[in-house]
Write an enzyme that holds these catalytic residues in place. Structure first.
Site, PDB file in Angstrom:
ATOM      1  CG  HIS A  56       0.910  13.696 -24.663  1.00 46.82           C
ATOM      2  ND1 HIS A  56       1.155  12.388 -24.389  1.00 46.82           N
ATOM      3  CD2 HIS A  56       1.813  14.553 -23.756  1.00 46.82           C
ATOM      4  CE1 HIS A  56       2.521  12.285 -23.826  1.00 46.82           C
ATOM      5  NE2 HIS A  56       2.975  13.661 -23.423  1.00 46.82           N
TER       6      HIS A  56
ATOM      7  CG  ASP B 118       4.634   8.656 -25.385  1.00 44.48           C
ATOM      8  OD1 ASP B 118       4.631   9.546 -24.742  1.00 44.48           O
ATOM      9  OD2 ASP B 118       4.013   8.335 -26.131  1.00 44.48           O
TER      10      ASP B 118
HETATM   11  P1  13P Z   1      -2.408  10.049 -30.399  1.00 41.48           P
HETATM   12  O1  13P Z   1      -2.365   8.537 -30.712  1.00 41.48           O
HETATM   13  O2  13P Z   1      -3.810  10.748 -30.262  1.00 41.48           O
HETATM   14  O3  13P Z   1      -1.807  10.656 -31.487  1.00 41.48           O
HETATM   15  O4  13P Z   1      -1.485  10.355 -29.039  1.00 41.48           O
HETATM   16  C1  13P Z   1      -0.344  10.133 -29.187  1.00 41.48           C
HETATM   17  C2  13P Z   1       0.417  10.488 -27.837  1.00 41.48           C
HETATM   18  O5  13P Z   1      -0.017  11.736 -27.239  1.00 41.48           O
HETATM   19  C3  13P Z   1       1.455   9.827 -27.502  1.00 41.48           C
HETATM   20  O6  13P Z   1       2.040  10.033 -26.344  1.00 41.48           O
END
Ligand code: 13P
Length: 285
Positions: free
Chosen positions: A209, A83
């Site tokens: 996201h 990610d």
């Molecule tokens: P949040 O922490 O706002 O849930 O975002 C998670 C995310 O988009 C990980 O790539």
């Protein structure tokens, strides 16, 4: 086939079935256990996501081994996803290690440079059966070590998205429509019309996201409009930390992680269930 798989089939099935696959950010054995156990209970397709910070903390080898062990223990399929990786060489290294899905985040780069970097990842990943996600536009907020001031955030341009997807051959596109990483000041304002326009022009699965702290009905609206992967990190971290802090407040002498981690796991599990239901992915594994 059960085990660690790419996101290809699961996201295309979600797109057809009009639900979303939850992508939960995990950090260690405990968070992985919680997410996988509830995913198995609810028979949802599942993406386990690790940021560069998580991999630095937990170790890529450990994460791959734990994900494989979890898939085998519950006889399920899941994807293990990189990610917000910004370094192409690192992505290749972790693909070699066993990660099955990768996000190359070159969203801060100029358009042409973004394309060049994404294409390099796609070429490598696709020869290894690994799927690639990339972002166009830029989300604000903080995701681990990645901090984007709101003045530097930018919405996804639908026409640019068409060209971006065609030229890079990515498997999924992360869109910027007003969500941000972390918590919001007030109610988030999402540009649903922009999402609908992107969906009408772009054929690959779309990724949301920054889904934490966004009311469930707004996330569901995004799913109706074509989002097929929903990323959640902060909403899982907070209940875990709150429950562990509370445990220590009541048990100041506690020192056994098998005890003090437990309330964190239970609290996080409840949120995981809520998110699976929000995504409409239960029973779709
Ligand atoms: P949040 O922490 O706002 O849930 O975002 C998670 C995310 O988009 C990980 O790539």
């Amino acid at each position: 086939m059960r085990g660690i798989i790419s996101t290809k089939e699961m996201l295309l099935s979600a797109q057809q079935g009009k639900y979303a696959v939850p992508a939960f950010n995990i950090h260690n054995l405990e968070t992985l256990q919680v997410v996988v156990e509830e995913a198995a209970n609810f028979e949802t397709p599942l993406i386990l996501a690790g940021t560069p910070g998580t991999i630095k903390y937990a170790g890529g080898e450990y994460l791959v081994a734990m994900a494989k062990a979890a898939a085998s223990k519950y006889n399920i399929s899941l994807a293990l996803h990189l990610d917000h990786f910004e370094d192409v060489a690192e992505i290749k290294q972790y693909i070699d290690m066993g990660f099955t899905s990768a996000m190359i985040d070159a969203s801060h780069q100029p358009f042409e440079k973004n394309i060049v970097m994404v294409k390099e990842v796609v070429e490598y990943a696709h020869t290894h059966g690994v799927t690639v996600e990339a972002e166009l536009g830029r989300l604000g907020g903080q995701e681990d070590d990645l901090v984007v001031e709101s003045k530097d955030s930018a919405y996804t341009d639908p026409l640019a998205a068409v060209e971006f997807v065609e030229r890079t051959k990515i498997d999924s596109l992360a869109v910027a429509i007003g969500t941000a990483h972390g918590l919001y000041k007030g109610k988030p304002k999402l540009d649903f019309d922009r999402l609908a326009e992107i969906r009408s022009k772009v054929s690959v699965p779309l990724v949301l996201h920054g889904a934490s702290d966004v009311p469930n009905d707004m996330v569901r609206r995004c799913i109706e409009l074509g989002i097929t992967k929903v990323n959640i990190a902060t909403d899982l971290k907070i209940p875990f930390a709150t429950a562990v802090k509370d445990y220590f407040q009541h048990n100041p002498d506690a020192n056994d992680p098998r005890r003090y981690m437990m309330p964190g796991k239970v609290a996080m599990g409840l949120v995981v269930i809520d998110k699976i239901i929000m995504c409409g992915s239960a029973g779709r594994a």
